[in-house]
Design an enzyme around this catalytic site. Sequence first.
Site, PDB file in Angstrom:
ATOM      1  N   ASP A  57       0.855  -1.184   0.000  1.00  0.00           N
ATOM      2  CA  ASP A  57       0.000   0.000   0.000  1.00  0.00           C
ATOM      3  C   ASP A  57       0.888   1.229   0.000  1.00  0.00           C
ATOM      4  OD1 ASP A  57      -2.734   1.220   0.264  1.00  0.00           O
ATOM      5  OD2 ASP A  57      -1.747   2.122   2.000  1.00  0.00           O
ATOM      6  N   MET A  92       5.348   9.906  -4.060  1.00  0.00           N
ATOM      7  CA  MET A  92       4.942   8.840  -3.156  1.00  0.00           C
ATOM      8  C   MET A  92       5.532   9.237  -1.794  1.00  0.00           C
ATOM      9  SD  MET A  92       5.556   4.717  -3.403  1.00  0.00           S
ATOM     10  CE  MET A  92       7.356   4.804  -3.504  1.00  0.00           C
ATOM     11  N   HIS A 147      -5.173   4.555   6.429  1.00  0.00           N
ATOM     12  CA  HIS A 147      -4.262   5.458   5.700  1.00  0.00           C
ATOM     13  C   HIS A 147      -2.857   5.457   6.281  1.00  0.00           C
ATOM     14  CE1 HIS A 147      -7.081   6.847   2.746  1.00  0.00           C
ATOM     15  NE2 HIS A 147      -7.963   7.071   3.692  1.00  0.00           N
ATOM     16  N   ASP A 175      -2.434  -0.551   6.342  1.00  0.00           N
ATOM     17  CA  ASP A 175      -3.313  -0.818   5.207  1.00  0.00           C
ATOM     18  C   ASP A 175      -2.838  -2.010   4.385  1.00  0.00           C
ATOM     19  OD1 ASP A 175      -4.966   1.193   6.037  1.00  0.00           O
ATOM     20  OD2 ASP A 175      -4.516   2.560   4.388  1.00  0.00           O
TER      21      ASP A 175
END
Length: 183
Positions: free
Chosen positions: A12, A25, A160, A165
Amino acid sequence: MGDVREVFVSVDIETAGPVPGEYSMLSFGACLVDEPETTFGLTVKPLNRNADPEAMAVIGFTFEDLEKTGTAPQQAMAEFAQWVKAVCGEKGVPVFVGLNAPFDWSFINYYFHLFHGSNPFGFTALDIKAYYMGATGSSWRDTRSSAMSKRLSPNLKGTHDAVQDAVYQAELFRLTRELGFKK
């Protein structure tokens, strides 16, 4: 060839926006699907300050904090590649597993190629949403994690936090895989 085994790795990510290269990212997490206590995760220094306000609202990071405490992208991808290699061993082939894998894989692939030279997952990813749709005959709309959770009753939920996750997604994948085995 019979000794090769597939090693499913749930991944994730959290990003500043929808497109790799244009947006950064900011964190990523991973775990082994069948050993979810085996995890990896890092925050990453941003490439730039481009941001989608909605994306930034849910992730809990600021650019200022990540510029100070995040791992440089080259180091982050080298460490992740080393972890993937270690958990797969000599005869394991890593399989990228994600919930909306095309999105997560696109960033991971971009960062691996830009900062590491190659992607240990290769050029494919297994999408939990598509797998769930095939296993259940559901509509695409019913592949949202909230709809999947209603049917599968996982113990975890999404937060999150990329590592958490990844673990949650691994549980959804295992539960969906069990549905397929019951047929």
